[in-house]
Design a protein around this motif. Sequence first.
Motif: not given
Length: 318
Positions: A180-190, A282-290
């Motif tokens: 998923x190649x998260x950016x630094x900002x996306x990692x901070x969001x997680x 967050x829920x959409x992230x969970x579904x994509x990761x799944x």
Amino acid sequence: MECLALNESSSSTEKRGFTEGYWSEKEIKDIFLDEQRRYIWNKDYWRNVIVPLFRLKQNSVVLDVGCGLGFLGRNLAEFVPHGKVIGVDLDAKLIEAAKKTVEKSDFSAIFDFRVGDAYDLPVDSNSVDLSICQTLLMHLEDPMKAISEMRRVTKSGGRIVAIEPDYAGFSFFDSAYDKMSFSLEERMKLRRWNCILTAGKKKLGRGDNEIGSKVPYLFFKSGLRVVDVRCLDRVFWIIPPYQGKELELKHLMLPPEFLVEKLDLRTEFLAGGGTEKEWEEYFNFMKKLYEIHQQQIKEGTFVSSSSTTVIITIAEKI
């Protein structure tokens, strides 16, 4: 790898995540109670490093608080063959299941399973040599009350042990996240989302996912003498082929909808200060990761390694 932070004992039938009856549901019990507890311990570390710190004798009396299916008691029975292992859990169905697990054990005669509350243990004062719990305090609204009860039933000079995680110390590599190649900002969001869930759980009185590092202080406040503090040594890894890694894969096969419903995650997220918009993200992230997990597992390309800070605090009743 107890990333979902589950446990077996409760003092309220209104709080999700550790309620009476909740742990008796087949899919929850099968995945989290016995398999996971067995899996998180390296046997050599348990036998050669941890158990000796308990100072058990052959006739010692052991109490496992929030025993679930009796994992800890079963793994301590051989060290107290002429003693007693008492298991206490609020869930009567789990107690019945625990009794069945030891029926054919070489030490079946020393087990004594009881239905009871961690806040009001059905055990006489000053009657046990070791009181122990694993992933119990993290789910209680008032962990000090449970610690006080463990102190009450333990003999002077006896040991009290809590094995509790601190998920703030969770570290991992996951090839699905990597894709998923998260950016630094996306990692901070997680990280923010995880903090929101932790805060929501505490606000709702469902416990503290970061209690492990606090237990030595809680023991000290309870008048106990802390004699040692250790960390669990297990690193969890999955590399193809996946033989022997069925438990980790079983965790990953749980769809987000299941987790949201069973763990009541949306309620905790909103209680922790998250907005509806953040929850949807967050829920959409969970579904994509799944979806990526399923794809990589099917292809045989999924790889991961992780470690959770699990603190083992050993104290003595003065």
